[in-house]
Enzyme design. Sequence first.
Site, PDB file in Angstrom:
ATOM      1  N   ASP A  41       1.010  -1.165   0.148  1.00  0.00           N
ATOM      2  CA  ASP A  41      -0.412   0.214  -0.521  1.00  0.00           C
ATOM      3  C   ASP A  41       0.594   1.185   0.407  1.00  0.00           C
ATOM      4  OD1 ASP A  41      -1.735   2.149   0.441  1.00  0.00           O
ATOM      5  OD2 ASP A  41      -2.959   0.728   1.597  1.00  0.00           O
TER       6      ASP A  41
ATOM      7  N   ASP B 104      -1.172   5.980  -6.359  1.00  0.00           N
ATOM      8  CA  ASP B 104      -1.742   4.757  -5.360  1.00  0.00           C
ATOM      9  C   ASP B 104      -1.848   3.653  -5.996  1.00  0.00           C
ATOM     10  OD1 ASP B 104      -2.808   4.034  -2.744  1.00  0.00           O
ATOM     11  OD2 ASP B 104      -5.044   3.978  -3.762  1.00  0.00           O
TER      12      ASP B 104
END
Length: 441
Positions: A115, A313
């Site tokens: 992440d 992201d």
Amino acid sequence: MATSLSLLLPLFFLSLSLSQALTPKCSTLDHGSTLQVLHVNSPCSPFKSREPLSWQENVVQMQGKDQARLQYLASLVAGKSWVPIASGRQIVQSPTYIVRARVGTPPQALLMAVDTSNDAAWVPCSGCLGCAATVFDSAKSESFKGLGCQDAQCKQVPNPTCDGSACSFNMTYGGSTVAANLSQDTITLANDSVPAYTFGCIQKTTGTSVPPQGLLGLGRGPLSLLSQTQSLYQSTFSYCLPSFKSINFSGSLRLGPIGQPIRIKYTQLLKNPRRSSLYYVNMIGIRVGRRVADIPPTSLAFNPTTGAGTVIDSGTVFTRLVQPAYLAVRDEFRRRVEAEYRKRVGANATVSSLGGFDTCYTVPIVAPIITFMFDGMNMTLPRDNFLIHSTAGSTTCLAMAAAPDNVNSVLNVIANMQQQNHRILFDVPNSRLGVAREPCT
Ligand SMILES: *[C@@H]1O[C@H](CO)[C@@H](O)[C@H](O)[C@H]1NC(C)=O
Ligand SMILES: *[C@@H]1O[C@H](CO)[C@@H](O)[C@H](O)[C@H]1NC(C)=O
Ligand SMILES: *[C@@H]1O[C@H](CO)[C@@H](O)[C@H](O)[C@H]1NC(C)=O
Ligand SMILES: *[C@@H]1O[C@H](CO)[C@@H](O)[C@H](O)[C@H]1NC(C)=O
Ligand SMILES: *[C@@H]1O[C@H](CO)[C@@H](O)[C@H](O)[C@H]1NC(C)=O
Ligand SMILES: *[C@@H]1O[C@H](CO)[C@@H](O)[C@H](O)[C@H]1NC(C)=O
């Protein structure tokens, strides 16, 4: 739509496998400082759904997770430490890609979600109440150490509490809470050992929001992997994310400056002082076919005060643009597709919607190429990175959307489907992001 999504998601989580064991043929590709990256639905992943989902269910499910992810990112930008989610039943993290790590001495294998928008590392620990899969047994590790309140790291976690002398902290994610002890142990990534790595050892979770995997935060904040491995990896890493359509689903996460591509195009990485873990880039336009979409400049502009701008992201699946930007791209895309169809077939192609996608066609279309234009670099997407086709081939959708209505978002998010089959290089010391085509399937 929102109601049916929130009903679907808990069902998905119930269907996850509880075992984290990888099949032997899936566990042999890590080497040096390079880790194999698996899609969470890969045949090698224990987190894949047991019941094969239909294409449509899959798409709707991924969108549902994105919706929650967007709320999470928006909350980061707004500087909140918690996420207001109405239903309280949604998944905040959507860890699409996972890597294999080993924690402790002797090492215990576990899978961690990658992440880039999170700093924290957490590991579900044995004895955890409410964890979907208990994997790390701290009692069996000689090198495990619980951190105390007096330790410097304890000052870097939000709202630490001192139960006895242990440094514990509670976090809220959507409708879930996580209680963890701040701990240290050796983490081994591919062939690299990082001694005394600081992470949250999860003791208790409530609700269904917490992902069953551990989380490997690749953000830039004080407790992230990058910050803890300065001398080893020098805040440099790259990944190549495999397409979720591919059977083999194997990409790579390469840590450190060694072996990174030389021939790669760069754009500047920007830093939002209020949210320094997010990787902002300066997107200046989006080209659809030969024409640059008519996006109001304010929809793309970086603003460190409001958090507006564009982030890259790894956890969001489909790119989300603030509404005026999305509408401009979508309208130009529709114009091109429909004009081409009229010319070729002599009839109108009718647009339809699927889940959160509003630009789908049930006739065979020829889509224009889409290019994300960054300061100093254009990223031209292969069609597979922005079109999603039904298994039967009868429906094709533009795989991007506007930021959800209930998220007062100022953020454009370049998501993982759009990054697939590219090497994305995060070069933090030189404040730049590199992008190069690379087949990772
Ligand atoms: C793995 O690490 C060990 C110890 O650091 C080193 O001796 C060895 O050369 C490494 N092997 C590879 C393939 O990188
Ligand atoms: C976590 O901390 C609590 C005290 O806050 C302690 O009772 C518990 O044993 C700790 N667990 C581990 C695995 O260190
Ligand atoms: C943190 O969570 C634990 C376990 O749920 C609870 O006992 C404790 O009171 C919480 N602490 C704070 C400060 O909320
Ligand atoms: C999957 O990988 C194997 C070798 O590991 C290769 O032979 C095969 O072609 C790959 N399949 C796909 C669809 O990429
Ligand atoms: C196609 O749509 C246009 C308006 O968008 C309409 O004028 C035209 O009659 C339609 N053609 C067909 C074949 O349906
Ligand atoms: C990106 O594409 C635009 C429009 O085609 C062009 O004007 C610009 O020079 C390109 N930028 C780079 C860095 O290649």
